[in-house]
Design a protein around this motif. Structure first.
Motif, mmCIF file in Angstrom:
data_model
loop_
_atom_site.group_PDB
_atom_site.id
_atom_site.type_symbol
_atom_site.label_atom_id
_atom_site.label_comp_id
_atom_site.label_asym_id
_atom_site.label_seq_id
_atom_site.Cartn_x
_atom_site.Cartn_y
_atom_site.Cartn_z
ATOM 1 N N SER A 22 0.828 -1.203 0.000
ATOM 2 C CA SER A 22 0.000 0.000 0.000
ATOM 3 C C SER A 22 0.864 1.255 0.000
ATOM 4 O O SER A 22 0.556 2.231 -0.692
ATOM 5 N N SER A 26 0.721 4.070 -3.020
ATOM 6 C CA SER A 26 0.025 5.307 -2.658
ATOM 7 C C SER A 26 0.391 6.482 -3.557
ATOM 8 O O SER A 26 -0.408 7.407 -3.719
ATOM 9 N N ALA A 32 -4.881 2.534 -3.024
ATOM 10 C CA ALA A 32 -3.685 1.726 -2.801
ATOM 11 C C ALA A 32 -3.949 0.507 -1.930
ATOM 12 O O ALA A 32 -3.496 -0.599 -2.249
ATOM 13 N N VAL A 33 -4.669 0.680 -0.833
ATOM 14 C CA VAL A 33 -4.927 -0.448 0.061
ATOM 15 C C VAL A 33 -5.788 -1.503 -0.629
ATOM 16 O O VAL A 33 -5.500 -2.706 -0.572
#
Length: 291
Positions: A22, A26, A32-33
């Motif tokens: 992540s 980002s 991202a997660v």
């Protein structure tokens, strides 16, 4: 050539792998997660609930290596759907690859409108033009098993993907045709003509950002400010619709007035534009009633 992200984490638990991935994603992804979790689920062949239930689980070395490779590719912009080879649409998983567009939630509006026009207990005849991965045709065939559904595309590679999806999802009431819109379509008397055609102008700045950079231009870009294919569809569909048959076309959020004008130009009646979940004008419909 940009440098590959360097992996420094050594604990190799699910929690640490997702956290490290992540952080790397980002800078290039607004999700991202989610991207990291989906890619790790793909490598582990597990659901996201598994990641949350077993954060201290340590995947095997090959799974970790595959995950790191996919994260590096995602960091360079490759869409998650192309990395995993699938995307969910209308609660079904569809195979996707760079030969086809990635299914988007906006297109589910086409399904909602189509199903509202087609009673489940009556046979009908449908054609999905520019079917791509087959999300529209396969979904309608599955939801309306009494329907006779045709799906066409100019791309043979896209048709191969659509055929695979139809087979995997057991949609047997489908016929595939290699055709540039209606050119090779001999059938007439359709109750419904539906399409998500190319509708982006070739100078649109959105083409240089996000997932569309990796998607096929032929499925995205249309001449005449994105309207040429919609114009051709509306003109030709009249010859293949039955009386009171309907044409449904997805288009850009800023094309409502132009698309409605095209429908009126070719004599469609009760022309309406329908908003997607974000409130943007997304699908225009019209009824064909020859004079």
């Amino acid at each position: 050539m940009s440098k590959q992200p360097v992996w420094t984490d050594t604990s190799n638990t699910i929690h640490s792998l997702v956290a490290t991935a992540s952080a790397k994603l980002s800078a290039t992804s607004e999700t991202a997660v989610l991207d990291a979790e989906v890619l790790l689920c793909h490598c582990l062949n597990k659901t996201r609930s598994f990641l949350r239930a077993w954060p201290e689980h340590q995947p095997g070395p090959q799974q970790i290596a595959q995950f790191q490779l996919l994260v590096n590719q995602r960091a360079q912009g490759t869409p998650v759907a192309y990395l995993t080879g699938q995307r969910e649409f209308w609660s079904r998983n569809f195979k996707v690859n760079p030969d086809v567009l990635i299914p988007r939630p906006d297109t589910e509006l086409l399904i909602e409108l189509s199903l509202s026009l087609l009673p489940a207990d009556q046979p009908c005849k449908i054609i999905d033009l520019g079917t791509g991965s087959g999300i529209i045709a396969v979904t309608l065939a599955a939801e309306r098993p009494l329907a006779q559904v045709f799906a066409s595309d100019l791309s043979s590679a896209a048709l191969d993907v659509a055929r695979y999806n139809a087979q995997q999802l057991k949609a047997g009431n489908l016929c595939f045709v290699h055709s540039n819109w209606f050119k090779n379509i001999e059938e007439t008397d359709f109750d419904l003509v539906v399409s998500n055609p190319p509708y982006i102008a070739d100078n649109d700045p959105h083409l240089t950002i996000g997932d569309v950079r990796f998607e096929p231009d032929s499925a995205l870009i249309s001449p005449n400010n994105g309207l040429q294919d919609i114009h051709q569809l509306a003109e030709q569909a009249r010859l293949h619709l039955k009386d009171n048959g309907q044409l449904l076309v997805e288009h850009g959020y800023n094309q409502q007035s132009e698309v409605q004008a095209i429908f009126h130009e070719f004599g469609y009646q009760q022309v309406n534009t329908h908003a997607d979940l974000s409130g943007n004008p997304r699908v225009t419909s019209g009824i064909w009633k020859p004079l």
